[in-house]
Design an enzyme around this catalytic site. Sequence first.
Site, PDB file in Angstrom:
ATOM      1  N   LYS A 110       0.815  -1.227   0.000  1.00 35.18           N
ATOM      2  CA  LYS A 110       0.000   0.000   0.000  1.00 35.18           C
ATOM      3  C   LYS A 110       0.847   1.275   0.000  1.00 35.18           C
ATOM      4  O   LYS A 110       0.348   2.347  -0.325  1.00 35.18           O
ATOM      5  CB  LYS A 110      -0.992   0.009   1.176  1.00 35.18           C
ATOM      6  CG  LYS A 110      -1.952  -1.181   1.133  1.00 35.18           C
ATOM      7  CD  LYS A 110      -3.404  -0.832   1.314  1.00 35.18           C
ATOM      8  CE  LYS A 110      -4.239  -2.068   1.009  1.00 35.18           C
ATOM      9  NZ  LYS A 110      -5.628  -1.969   0.931  1.00 35.18           N
ATOM     10  N   LYS A 125      -7.618 -10.215  -7.008  1.00 36.81           N
ATOM     11  CA  LYS A 125      -8.803 -10.499  -6.188  1.00 36.81           C
ATOM     12  C   LYS A 125      -9.882  -9.421  -6.354  1.00 36.81           C
ATOM     13  O   LYS A 125      -9.583  -8.268  -6.633  1.00 36.81           O
ATOM     14  CB  LYS A 125      -8.428 -10.690  -4.718  1.00 36.81           C
ATOM     15  CG  LYS A 125      -8.128  -9.431  -3.948  1.00 36.81           C
ATOM     16  CD  LYS A 125      -8.152  -9.717  -2.437  1.00 36.81           C
ATOM     17  CE  LYS A 125      -8.152  -8.393  -1.665  1.00 36.81           C
ATOM     18  NZ  LYS A 125      -8.367  -8.531  -0.253  1.00 36.81           N
ATOM     19  N   LYS A 135     -13.063  -4.377  -2.605  1.00 37.52           N
ATOM     20  CA  LYS A 135     -14.083  -3.327  -2.466  1.00 37.52           C
ATOM     21  C   LYS A 135     -13.568  -1.936  -2.797  1.00 37.52           C
ATOM     22  O   LYS A 135     -14.353  -1.046  -3.056  1.00 37.52           O
ATOM     23  CB  LYS A 135     -14.746  -3.389  -1.094  1.00 37.52           C
ATOM     24  CG  LYS A 135     -13.871  -3.161   0.104  1.00 37.52           C
ATOM     25  CD  LYS A 135     -14.747  -3.134   1.356  1.00 37.52           C
ATOM     26  CE  LYS A 135     -14.309  -4.134   2.402  1.00 37.52           C
ATOM     27  NZ  LYS A 135     -12.977  -3.885   2.955  1.00 37.52           N
TER      28      LYS A 135
END
Length: 328
Positions: free
Chosen positions: A113, A194, A197
Site C-alpha cells: 500500500k 482479487k 471493495k
Amino acid sequence: MSKRILTGLKPTGELTLGNYIGAILPFIEMQKDFDDVFLFVADLHALTVYQDPKVLRDRIKRFVAMYVACGVDPEKTTIYIQSENEYIPAISWILECNTYYGEASRMIQFKEKSKGKENFSVGLLTYPVLMATDILFCDADYVPVGEDQKQHVELTRDIAERFNRLYGETFKIPIPYITERGTKIKDLKDPTKKMSKSEENPNGVISMYDDKNTIIKKIKGATTDSDMTIKFDEEKKPGISNLLNIASVISGKSIEELEKEFADKNYGEFKSYVGEVTANRLEEIQKKYNDIIASGELDRILDKGAEKTRKLAKEKFQTVKEKVGTIR
Ligand code: ATP
Ligand code: LTN
C-alpha cells in the site's frame, strides 16, 4: 472451555461478493460452532486512507445491517463499531511502544500500500498494531481471516509474547484461523487479481447492493478464455474457474457436479446460471437488509455491543497501565 472468536472488516468500500464468500460466510459457519463470537466494523482502520466523511458515516451502519442480513445473529454475536471504544486507541499506543519499526515495516500489506508513494499516512505503518489491540483487548482465541491478514495475526502474537515477557502475563496469545476454503474470489474483468471493495472499475466487482439486472450483466461480461469447456483450471482458465467457485459456494454444489452438469453447455448458458443463482441470493439478502434498516434495531444492537466491549477494553487498559507503570 468456551473459546472466543473475533474478526472485523474495514469500511473502505461497499461490501462485495468476495467479502461475503471469503469472510462473512465462513464467520457465519463458525458462529454455529462457537458460543462467544465478536464481529466489528474496523472504521479506524479505514481511516488509514482518505475516506469521504459523509460516505463513511453511512457506510459504517450499512456494514452492520449487511452483517445481520447475511445471517450474523445479533443475539449470539457481539456486533460493534471499533471507534466507539475509546480504550482501543489508548491500548494501541502502549503496544506501539512495544513494537519494532522493523517488524511493522516488513508487513506485506504495508509494503504494497505504500509502494511508490511519498505521502502515505503513518497509520498505514501502525495499522497492524491497532489490529493487534482489536484482538488482544478481549483475549480472543481464534481470529478468522483471509490469507492476506495472517501475517498481521502473527505479528500480534509476537507483540503479545514480548509484552508478557517484559511486564508479566497480560495477553492471551491468539491463533489465526484461515478461512479461505480455497476460494479467493477474483475480479470479473481481471481474474488474475482479487475482487476488492476499493477497486475503481465497478464492472469486475459485484457489490452486495447490486440489483438483479446489474449482477446478471456483470457476470455475462466476465472475462473468460477462448476455449469452450467448463472445467476448473485456475492457471489456464482463471475466469471460468472463478465463476465455478462462485457458483459452487452459492448453490452448495461441488465443482465436479457443476462441471458434469454443464459438460455440453456453452459459456453463455453457464454464465446465465451463475448470474441467476447469485442474483437470487443477493436479492434475498437485500430484502432482509431493508427490513433491518426499517426495524430501527441497529442502534439497540450496537449499543449492546459497545457496552460489552467497552467494559472489557477498560479492564484491559487498566491492567496494561498498571503493568507499565502509568498509574497514580
Ligand atoms: P480493500 O479493497 O480495502 O483492501 P478488500 O475488499 O480487499 O478491501 P478487506 O477489508 O481487506 O477486503 O478484507 C475483509 C475480509 O474479506 C478479509 O478476511 C479478506 O480475506 C476477505 N476478502 C476480501 N476480498 C476477498 C475476495 N476477493 N475473496 C475472498 N475473500 C476476500
Ligand atoms: N485488517 C483486517 C481488518 C481487521 C481485523 C482486525 C481482522 C482489523 N482489525 C482484527 C481480524 C481481527 C482486514 O483488512 N481485513
